[in-house]
Design a protein around this motif. Structure first.
Motif, PDB file in Angstrom:
ATOM      1  N   MET A 432      24.922 -52.142 -15.065  1.00 41.71           N
ATOM      2  CA  MET A 432      23.916 -51.106 -15.312  1.00 41.71           C
ATOM      3  C   MET A 432      22.890 -51.655 -16.300  1.00 41.71           C
ATOM      4  N   PHE A 433      21.633 -51.465 -15.992  1.00 38.99           N
ATOM      5  CA  PHE A 433      20.567 -51.921 -16.891  1.00 38.99           C
ATOM      6  C   PHE A 433      19.647 -50.762 -17.214  1.00 38.99           C
ATOM      7  N   THR A 434      19.029 -50.856 -18.391  1.00 40.09           N
ATOM      8  CA  THR A 434      18.067 -49.843 -18.801  1.00 40.09           C
ATOM      9  C   THR A 434      16.715 -50.521 -19.010  1.00 40.09           C
ATOM     10  N   VAL A 435      15.683 -49.976 -18.413  1.00 39.51           N
ATOM     11  CA  VAL A 435      14.336 -50.529 -18.634  1.00 39.51           C
ATOM     12  C   VAL A 435      13.756 -49.826 -19.861  1.00 39.51           C
ATOM     13  N   THR A 436      13.279 -50.614 -20.803  1.00 40.83           N
ATOM     14  CA  THR A 436      12.746 -50.139 -22.098  1.00 40.83           C
ATOM     15  C   THR A 436      13.739 -49.207 -22.800  1.00 40.83           C
ATOM     16  N   GLY A 437      14.984 -49.602 -22.794  1.00 41.61           N
ATOM     17  CA  GLY A 437      16.031 -48.806 -23.433  1.00 41.61           C
ATOM     18  C   GLY A 437      15.985 -48.911 -24.944  1.00 41.61           C
ATOM     19  N   PRO A 438      16.799 -48.089 -25.626  1.00 44.85           N
ATOM     20  CA  PRO A 438      16.846 -48.129 -27.083  1.00 44.85           C
ATOM     21  C   PRO A 438      17.315 -49.494 -27.571  1.00 44.85           C
ATOM     22  N   GLY A 439      16.602 -50.020 -28.555  1.00 45.24           N
ATOM     23  CA  GLY A 439      16.898 -51.371 -29.025  1.00 45.24           C
ATOM     24  C   GLY A 439      15.917 -52.386 -28.483  1.00 45.24           C
ATOM     25  N   SER A 440      14.943 -51.929 -27.709  1.00 42.56           N
ATOM     26  CA  SER A 440      13.855 -52.816 -27.251  1.00 42.56           C
ATOM     27  C   SER A 440      12.535 -52.255 -27.786  1.00 42.56           C
ATOM     28  N   PRO A 441      11.469 -53.065 -27.783  1.00 44.31           N
ATOM     29  CA  PRO A 441      10.210 -52.601 -28.416  1.00 44.31           C
ATOM     30  C   PRO A 441       9.649 -51.323 -27.783  1.00 44.31           C
ATOM     31  N   SER A 442       9.787 -51.174 -26.497  1.00 44.18           N
ATOM     32  CA  SER A 442       9.471 -49.945 -25.750  1.00 44.18           C
ATOM     33  C   SER A 442       8.324 -49.144 -26.354  1.00 44.18           C
ATOM     34  N   VAL A 514      19.144 -42.331 -35.834  1.00 47.75           N
ATOM     35  CA  VAL A 514      19.179 -43.790 -35.760  1.00 47.75           C
ATOM     36  C   VAL A 514      17.804 -44.227 -35.282  1.00 47.75           C
ATOM     37  N   PHE A 515      17.234 -45.224 -35.926  1.00 54.60           N
ATOM     38  CA  PHE A 515      15.929 -45.685 -35.454  1.00 54.60           C
ATOM     39  C   PHE A 515      16.135 -46.388 -34.113  1.00 54.60           C
ATOM     40  N   MET A 516      15.472 -45.901 -33.072  1.00 49.76           N
ATOM     41  CA  MET A 516      15.844 -46.338 -31.722  1.00 49.76           C
ATOM     42  C   MET A 516      15.080 -47.544 -31.176  1.00 49.76           C
ATOM     43  N   PRO A 517      13.753 -47.612 -31.320  1.00 44.96           N
ATOM     44  CA  PRO A 517      13.092 -48.795 -30.750  1.00 44.96           C
ATOM     45  C   PRO A 517      13.241 -50.024 -31.657  1.00 44.96           C
ATOM     46  N   TYR A 518      13.005 -51.202 -31.097  1.00 47.26           N
ATOM     47  CA  TYR A 518      13.075 -52.437 -31.884  1.00 47.26           C
ATOM     48  C   TYR A 518      11.705 -52.703 -32.512  1.00 47.26           C
ATOM     49  N   PRO A 519      11.631 -52.693 -33.845  1.00 45.37           N
ATOM     50  CA  PRO A 519      10.322 -52.829 -34.477  1.00 45.37           C
ATOM     51  C   PRO A 519       9.936 -54.272 -34.815  1.00 45.37           C
ATOM     52  N   GLY A 520      10.663 -55.248 -34.280  1.00 47.64           N
ATOM     53  CA  GLY A 520      10.391 -56.655 -34.624  1.00 47.64           C
ATOM     54  C   GLY A 520       9.186 -57.244 -33.906  1.00 47.64           C
TER      55      GLY A 520
END
Ligand code: NAP
Length: 545
Positions: A432-442, A514-520
């Protein structure tokens, strides 16, 4: 939800689906195109009666993207980007939907989309190594892979307004706007919510309505869109160097060409800073302002300089000082809640018949039969517009609540907050994959750039697994734990966690904070994904069973 871990009992998909995609917006459609290119059989289930995702549903007056049209578009096909022409600097909803429809026709994608079909349950069948998916209409599908292309802002949160059912006028949610035109001429309209949707809708509704009452709980930072028709020749100039521009976007922090300034806002004179902010205010849009200095999202004092500048512009735009003060955001640093871009929002409060109700001063009591009541009084209304936002980033995933290995439910796995390896896959949920899931810059990025990256990466991984004869691909729990910790560490070094934002899950009662997107940054994240791919997918287990 079904109690059985295998909601669909058909032994295998009769037509041998390789990939079931959920959603037919920007992500789902590109997935179909890529998967077809790999010779795989894919089908997209789409809850809407048409394709387009966000841009199918969000038809509210004034709906417009906050990323420029030349950048908010697919880059995967050089001919496509040359042949399509945009009319304005920022694309409106109807134009984006036209574009998506054009892409679907151009690449003949519609034949693999089932509209009016909502995925309601999904379960991993470890014996057959397929995902079994049920729909609201009672259909069952099975496919080796399940890709959730369900969008980050697609499930409206419960509005949380008492007595809504008692209101006797028309009720609209910005994210579920009717297809037929809604005429507000001569009506008294109450708008609840002052995020991007409310801020875009209010000026347009006010043009027709007799009265508009805007109920604001949190004042928001908003910058002028400075939207305009694209000047003759401007688009051609971009098209001549489109490849270069796209490459820059992919290597930029936000997926938009250009880089952050390399200086602190505190290292320049006030005069210089003001000139920089004014330039961004007049020309730069949302991302131009955020990129003016390198520490606006990390240093509270630097951030305050930008916040002060914006508050001063609000005070200039609004005639009534008390209204201007109520509209001035003071509860969170600039950028820590998604800032808006608007077309005349603050000036709209100078119109006769438009008023602001500050819910911090007079809390919302709820809807009444003839209007909206606060602790102080009732405001009459014929129509109620809910611009109250979404169960962001996780809502569409937990609504399906996939059932993974050993009966593990996604909601259980995410009880303490979403955990996904690289924002792409969840340990315990094979294939199972998530597109622009939590933990990505999205949502911190130009979504189309992030969507293309995820689609290309996921389809690359599926292709690689097939080449190796692996039928099962799964995120390694330890790799996932490290990534989740890294995301929190990066977020912890920013000002983001200081706001009660939907980035933090704070807009939905009971949702873990929880901060969800990746801010890096999109650029840094791209390097990470490239390294993982080059290593042969370190952090993922590829196996025969
Ligand atoms: P949002 O940013 O979550 O804003 C919701 C608004 O409703 C907030 O002002 C919130 O107040 C208020 N609210 C919610 N429940 C309430 C209640 N029970 N009582 C009173 N007020 C209530 O939602 P959105 O405006 O739909 O935007 C969501 C995201 O979609 C945006 O941040 C953006 O990423 C995206 N979007 C983009 C565009 C664009 O591209 N231009 C346009 C629209 C949306 P609090 O802040 O106090 O919670």
């Amino acid at each position: 939800m079904p109690s059985s871990p295998h909601p669909a009992t058909s032994p295998a998909s009769p037509d041998g689906l390789d990939v079931l995609v959920v959603g037919a917006g920007f992500a789902g459609l590109y997935l179909l195109h890529r998967l077809r290119g790999l010779g795989l059989r894919a089908l997209a289930l789409e809850a809407g009666s048409g394709i387009g995702g966000t841009w199918y549903w969000n038809r509210y007056p004034g709906a417009r993207c906050d990323v420029e049209s030349m950048d908010y578009s697919y880059s995967f096909d050089p001919a496509l980007e040359q042949e399509w022409s945009w009319t304005r600097r920022y694309p409106g909803q109807a134009e984006i939907l036209d574009y998506i429809e054009h892409v679907a026709d151009r690449f003949d994608l519609r034949r693999d989309v089932r509209t009016d079909t909502r995925a309601t349950a999904a379960a991993w069948d470890g014996a057959d190594r397929v995902w079994r998916v049920c729909t609201g209409g009672g259909d069952a599908f099975a496919a080796r892979y399940l890709v959730m292309a369900t969008g980050c802002l697609s499930v409206p949160k419960a509005p949380g307004i008492d007595g809504l059912e008692r209101f006797q006028g028309r009720v609209f949610h910005t994210g579920r706007w009717p297809h037929e035109e809604v005429d507000f001429t001569g009506r008294r309209v109450a708008v609840i919510g002052t995020g991007s949707s409310g801020i875009q809708a209010v000026p347009v509704i006010a043009e027709a309505a007799a009265e508009v009452t805007v109920f604001q709980r949190t004042a928001n930072f908003s910058l002028p869109a400075n939207d305009r028709p694209l000047a003759p020749g401007e688009q051609d100039a971009v098209k001549r160097r489109y490849r270069e521009r796209r490459a820059q976007a992919r290597r930029s922090p936000t997926g938009i060409p250009g880089r952050k300034a390399d200086r602190s806002a505190l290292d320049v004179s006030e005069e210089e800073r003001t000139a920089t902010y004014r330039e961004a205010w007049e020309h730069g849009g949302l991302f131009g302002m955020l990129r003016s200095y390198n520490d606006l999202t990390t240093d509270a004092d630097a951030n305050a300089t930008a916040a002060d500048f914006i508050r001063a512009r609000i005070a200039e735009a609004v005639d009534d000082p008390a209204t201007a003060e109520a509209l001035a955001p003071r509860s969170h640093p600039f950028g820590t809640k998604r800032p808006c871009i608007d077309s005349g929002y603050f000036g709209t409060f100078n119109r006769d018949g438009v008023r602001l109700v500050d819910l911090r001063a007079e809390p919302l009591a709820g809807a009444a039969p003839g209007g909206v009541a606060t602790a102080r009084r009732e405001y009459p209304a014929d129509d109620l517009v809910l611009a109250t936002g979404y169960d962001a980033m996780t809502g569409a995933l937990t609504a399906v609540d996939p059932c993974g290995r050993g009966g593990l439910r996604l909601r259980e796995a995410w009880a303490e907050g979403p955990a996904a390896h690289l924002g792409l896959a969840v340990a315990g949920f094979p294939n199972m994959f998530t597109v622009t899931g939590p933990g990505s810059p999205s949502v911190l990025s130009n979504m189309v750039v992030s969507i293309e990256q995820h689609v290309e990466w996921i389809t690359g991984l599926i292709a690689s697994a097939r080449e190796r004869g692996a039928e099962v691909v799964e995120a390694d729990p330890e790799a996932q734990r490290r990534w989740v910790a890294h995301v929190q560490e990066v977020a912890g070094a920013t000002l983001f966690p200081r706001a009660a934002s939907w980035y933090m899950g704070a807009n939905v009662p009971g949702k873990p904070r929880v901060f969800m997107p990746y801010p890096g940054g999109v650029d840094v994240y791209r390097d990470v994904l490239e390294q993982v791919e080059a290593s042969g997918y370190e952090g993922f287990r590829l196996s025969r069973a």
